[in-house]
Design a protein around this motif. Structure first.
Motif, mmCIF file in Angstrom:
data_model
loop_
_atom_site.group_PDB
_atom_site.id
_atom_site.type_symbol
_atom_site.label_atom_id
_atom_site.label_comp_id
_atom_site.label_asym_id
_atom_site.label_seq_id
_atom_site.Cartn_x
_atom_site.Cartn_y
_atom_site.Cartn_z
ATOM 1 N N SER A 38 1.304 6.795 -6.883
ATOM 2 C CA SER A 38 -0.107 7.041 -7.171
ATOM 3 C C SER A 38 -0.353 7.853 -8.432
ATOM 4 O O SER A 38 -1.414 7.744 -9.037
ATOM 5 C CB SER A 38 -0.770 7.726 -5.970
ATOM 6 O OG SER A 38 -0.133 8.960 -5.682
ATOM 7 N N ARG A 39 0.593 8.688 -8.843
ATOM 8 C CA ARG A 39 0.409 9.484 -10.063
ATOM 9 C C ARG A 39 1.314 9.034 -11.206
ATOM 10 O O ARG A 39 1.363 9.682 -12.247
ATOM 11 C CB ARG A 39 0.695 10.964 -9.769
ATOM 12 C CG ARG A 39 -0.315 11.661 -8.866
ATOM 13 C CD ARG A 39 -1.623 11.984 -9.570
ATOM 14 N NE ARG A 39 -1.507 13.057 -10.542
ATOM 15 C CZ ARG A 39 -1.749 14.343 -10.277
ATOM 16 N NH1 ARG A 39 -2.105 14.722 -9.072
ATOM 17 N NH2 ARG A 39 -1.649 15.247 -11.228
ATOM 18 N N ASP B 5 0.902 1.874 -11.779
ATOM 19 C CA ASP B 5 -0.096 1.059 -11.099
ATOM 20 C C ASP B 5 0.585 -0.099 -10.382
ATOM 21 O O ASP B 5 1.361 -0.854 -10.996
ATOM 22 C CB ASP B 5 -1.112 0.507 -12.098
ATOM 23 C CG ASP B 5 -2.060 1.580 -12.620
ATOM 24 O OD1 ASP B 5 -2.330 2.535 -11.867
ATOM 25 O OD2 ASP B 5 -2.514 1.463 -13.774
ATOM 26 N N SER C 189 0.827 -1.211 0.000
ATOM 27 C CA SER C 189 0.000 0.000 0.000
ATOM 28 C C SER C 189 0.857 1.254 0.000
ATOM 29 O O SER C 189 0.489 2.272 -0.600
ATOM 30 C CB SER C 189 -0.942 0.005 1.210
ATOM 31 O OG SER C 189 -0.220 0.009 2.429
ATOM 32 N N ALA D 70 1.949 1.784 -3.498
ATOM 33 C CA ALA D 70 0.819 2.316 -4.278
ATOM 34 C C ALA D 70 0.632 3.797 -4.022
ATOM 35 O O ALA D 70 0.293 4.566 -4.942
ATOM 36 C CB ALA D 70 -0.451 1.547 -3.930
ATOM 37 N N ASN D 71 0.850 4.223 -2.795
ATOM 38 C CA ASN D 71 0.751 5.640 -2.450
ATOM 39 C C ASN D 71 1.859 6.442 -3.129
ATOM 40 O O ASN D 71 1.612 7.492 -3.724
ATOM 41 C CB ASN D 71 0.824 5.797 -0.931
ATOM 42 C CG ASN D 71 0.706 7.234 -0.484
ATOM 43 O OD1 ASN D 71 -0.046 8.006 -1.058
ATOM 44 N ND2 ASN D 71 1.454 7.615 0.535
#
Length: 255
Positions: free
Chosen positions: A35-36, A39, A28, A31-32
């Protein structure tokens, strides 16, 4: 698929991967951070070993897929290294077979495309007393003594097949009081251990001689931050500094 298309970073492995999106886990957090820019895709299967992974390798990573992952981060070995069960069942995989399986996994992933990169995570150490308290006899076949040869053999394989290897065995043990702060049950990671994993992954990706780079700061940001609308705070600067604690400081060994 949802667009625009981004680089895909796939996490593939056993419970260390499956649970990586819970309790401030390392999946996670990645993923943070991405995030931009990319994926993060989860393919984790609790209880699995490298033998099971081979059975589904072509289904999880088909060679004829239109879009291939840019990076695959692989973790197996903790279950493989368990003592053989007297019944002959259980997750144990002999060391020679484990290395052969990991070789096949690495070679398959590298063959997906000339832009697909691979990182292997070694098994981490464990807190054997905590395992006994939490699981009793159910996990009696786990030990650091049994696991360490799998770590060393996997790192040797990484050098042999030109796959990046991250030595979680050593990285976690460098943390003060690691036995008491890194595990929820003696095996799986606390937020602190996940932070160590993220730092090691970011360090490896940043230092890799990959073209294009897959380091999060090097990837193009998807869409403008503000479309030139004035803001009291720069959203771009905010995005670059919100994970400051994961950036290297002068003189530190890890990112």
């Amino acid at each position: 698929m949802v667009g625009p298309g981004r680089p895909q970073i796939v996490l593939f492995g056993s419970s260390i991967v499956q649970y990586s999106f819970s309790d401030n886990g390392w999946g996670s957090t990645l993923a943070n951070i991405y995030s931009r820019t990319a994926d993060i895709i989860l393919r984790g299967y609790a209880g699995w070993n490298s033998r099971f992974a081979l059975k589904v390798l072509d289904k999880v990573f088909p060679k004829n897929a239109v879009i291939q992952p840019s990076l695959v981060i692989v973790y197996f070995g903790g279950n493989d290294s368990m003592n053989p069960h007297p019944s002959g069942h259980g997750p144990h995989v002999p060391l020679t077979e484990f290395i052969d399986n990991m070789r096949k996994i690495g070679e398959h992933l590298l063959s997906l495309s000339d832009k697909t990169r691979v990182i292997f995570l070694t098994p981490p150490p464990m807190n054997e007393r905590q395992i006994e308290r939490v699981f009793g006899d159910a996990m009696s076949g786990r030990s650091n003594e049994l696991c360490r040869p799998y770590v060393e053999a996997l790192l040797n394989l990484c050098r042999e097949i030109n796959v990046k290897g991250i030595d979680l065995w050593t990285a976690i043990q460098q943390e003060d009081d690691w036995l008491n702060i890194c595990f929820t049950d003696g095996i799986h990671f606390t937020a602190k251990a996940s932070e160590i994993v993220v730092k090691e992954i970011l360090k490896a990706v940043r230092e890799a001689d990959w073209k294009p780079s897959l380091y999060w700061k090097s990837l193009p940001v998807e869409f403008p931050f503000d479309f030139d609308v004035p803001n009291s705070i720069s959203l771009c600067d905010l995005n670059l500094t919100r994970n400051k604690q994961l950036e290297s400081q002068p003189g530190t060994a890890r990112l």
